[in-house]
Design a protein around this motif. Sequence first.
Motif, PDB file in Angstrom:
ATOM      1  N   GLN A 194      32.476  47.638  29.762  1.00 23.26           N
ATOM      2  CA  GLN A 194      32.142  47.664  31.195  1.00 23.26           C
ATOM      3  C   GLN A 194      31.890  49.077  31.721  1.00 23.26           C
ATOM      4  O   GLN A 194      32.168  50.064  31.047  1.00 23.26           O
ATOM      5  CB  GLN A 194      33.223  46.984  32.025  1.00 23.26           C
ATOM      6  CG  GLN A 194      34.502  47.736  32.229  1.00 23.26           C
ATOM      7  CD  GLN A 194      35.522  46.914  33.010  1.00 23.26           C
ATOM      8  OE1 GLN A 194      35.706  45.719  32.757  1.00 23.26           O
ATOM      9  NE2 GLN A 194      36.227  47.540  33.922  1.00 23.26           N
ATOM     10  N   LYS A 254      33.819  45.968  38.015  1.00 25.53           N
ATOM     11  CA  LYS A 254      33.561  46.338  36.619  1.00 25.53           C
ATOM     12  C   LYS A 254      32.195  46.971  36.411  1.00 25.53           C
ATOM     13  O   LYS A 254      31.955  47.601  35.385  1.00 25.53           O
ATOM     14  CB  LYS A 254      33.689  45.109  35.722  1.00 25.53           C
ATOM     15  CG  LYS A 254      35.079  44.488  35.726  1.00 25.53           C
ATOM     16  CD  LYS A 254      35.122  43.237  34.856  1.00 25.53           C
ATOM     17  CE  LYS A 254      36.512  42.628  34.833  1.00 25.53           C
ATOM     18  NZ  LYS A 254      36.575  41.416  33.973  1.00 25.53           N
ATOM     19  N   VAL A 258      28.454  44.811  32.804  1.00 23.64           N
ATOM     20  CA  VAL A 258      29.374  44.357  31.751  1.00 23.64           C
ATOM     21  C   VAL A 258      28.618  43.588  30.673  1.00 23.64           C
ATOM     22  O   VAL A 258      27.711  42.805  30.971  1.00 23.64           O
ATOM     23  CB  VAL A 258      30.464  43.437  32.340  1.00 23.64           C
ATOM     24  CG1 VAL A 258      31.443  43.003  31.248  1.00 23.64           C
ATOM     25  CG2 VAL A 258      31.201  44.113  33.487  1.00 23.64           C
TER      26      VAL A 258
END
Length: 203
Positions: free
Chosen positions: A81, A65, A68
């Motif tokens: 993200q 990700k 985030v």
Amino acid sequence: MIVFNHLPVEPLRVTSKFGPRNTGIKGASTYHKGIDLGRDFSKPETPILSVADGVVFNNFWNDYKGWVVIIDHGGFKTLYQHLKGQSPLAKGQKIKAGNQIGIMGASTRNIKNMAMHLHMELIVNGKQIDPLPYLQNIQEVEDMTEAEVRKIVKEMLAGSGDTPSSWAKEAWEEAKKNGITDGTKPQGSVTKEQVVVMLNRVK
């Protein structure tokens, strides 16, 4: 009650919708638990903004990700993200609708040649639901122009001139096989899943 008071990106351009998908990107999920939003091409950087008042629930790095941020709005959470860098916001910090969370990026360690975008999720009782209807109540979503799609596609190339990366070639063939494209142009609205059909046209 879920109410968004501000757009996370201005202007709002959806490049991948919530639900089943096949991006052709190795390691990408086949069920999209959020939506992807494209950048503002008129500016060198695209700010990411909170959709509602809340408190910073988490601010962390994940190999898939990237950077985030999760905001707790009381009754629901929103996740942002692939930020360019770690957000300066601290856990527990209060935030207002429209406050900047960070800058749009393409941070990840596990996916190569990712195009810059924001992946956003709406989480209710621990489950992701489609955030798009709540964003459309604020402003009509703009479709991406062909020029903007071409620019994204070029970012997805493998860094060897105009030669597409191996996954892009595979995705192009898969798109033709599955009827997403007839090999000449996208069918219907342009989404991230359909961006691969442009690869042969940017050479």
